[in-house]
Design an enzyme around this catalytic site. Structure first.
Site, PDB file in Angstrom:
ATOM      1  N   GLN A  91       0.812  -1.223   0.000  1.00 19.93           N
ATOM      2  CA  GLN A  91       0.000   0.000   0.000  1.00 19.93           C
ATOM      3  C   GLN A  91       0.845   1.273   0.000  1.00 19.93           C
ATOM      4  OE1 GLN A  91      -3.277  -0.560  -0.426  1.00 19.93           O
ATOM      5  NE2 GLN A  91      -2.620  -2.686  -0.376  1.00 19.93           N
ATOM      6  N   CYS A  92       2.130   1.146   0.245  1.00 23.60           N
ATOM      7  CA  CYS A  92       3.022   2.299   0.382  1.00 23.60           C
ATOM      8  C   CYS A  92       3.751   2.580  -0.935  1.00 23.60           C
ATOM      9  CB  CYS A  92       4.039   2.004   1.492  1.00 23.60           C
ATOM     10  SG  CYS A  92       5.334   3.244   1.649  1.00 23.60           S
ATOM     11  N   SER A  93       3.622   3.803  -1.431  1.00 26.63           N
ATOM     12  CA  SER A  93       4.242   4.151  -2.711  1.00 26.63           C
ATOM     13  C   SER A  93       5.771   4.064  -2.638  1.00 26.63           C
ATOM     14  CB  SER A  93       3.805   5.540  -3.165  1.00 26.63           C
ATOM     15  OG  SER A  93       4.216   6.523  -2.236  1.00 26.63           O
TER      16      SER A  93
END
Length: 116
Positions: free
Chosen positions: A11-13
């Site tokens: 979920q983390c860019s």
């Protein structure tokens, strides 16, 4: 090329960008989705040693759990913080890349290239 381990959050860019960068460099990546399989206190202790950081430096202070658990209390020990991070892995800053016996936080993603 190099075998590396990445503590990854899809979920983390920054985590996705770091993984993509490693793959572009030909690295064989062992991807650990640490939200599903949180590291133990012992693993976190080893990661901190490799990162040259303290638990307080690795903890995500903006997460809801940080306030709910009162983790800003300066009397909490390193072990207290590590135990909280193991129980609530969203508190762990990400991504963490381990290669050649060293670890680096992928913020920015290019910072991990120095340990390959």
């Amino acid at each position: 090329m190099h075998a590396v381990r990445i503590y990854h959050n899809q979920q983390c860019s920054k985590s996705r960008a770091t993984l993509a960068l490693l793959q572009e460099r030909g690295c064989q990546c062992e991807v650990i989705n640490y939200l599903d399989t949180p590291p133990s206190v012992e693993e976190l202790t080893q990661l901190l040693d490799q990162l040259g950081m303290s638990a307080r430096e690795l903890i995500r202070k903006g997460e809801t759990e940080y306030a709910e658990l009162g983790l800003d209390d300066p009397s909490l020990s390193e072990h207290d913080l590590l135990a909280a991070m193991s129980r609530h892995p969203r508190l762990i800053e990400r991504p963490i890349v381990v290669a050649n016996g060293k670890a680096k936080l992928g913020r920015p993603p290019e910072s991990v290239l120095g340990i390959l």
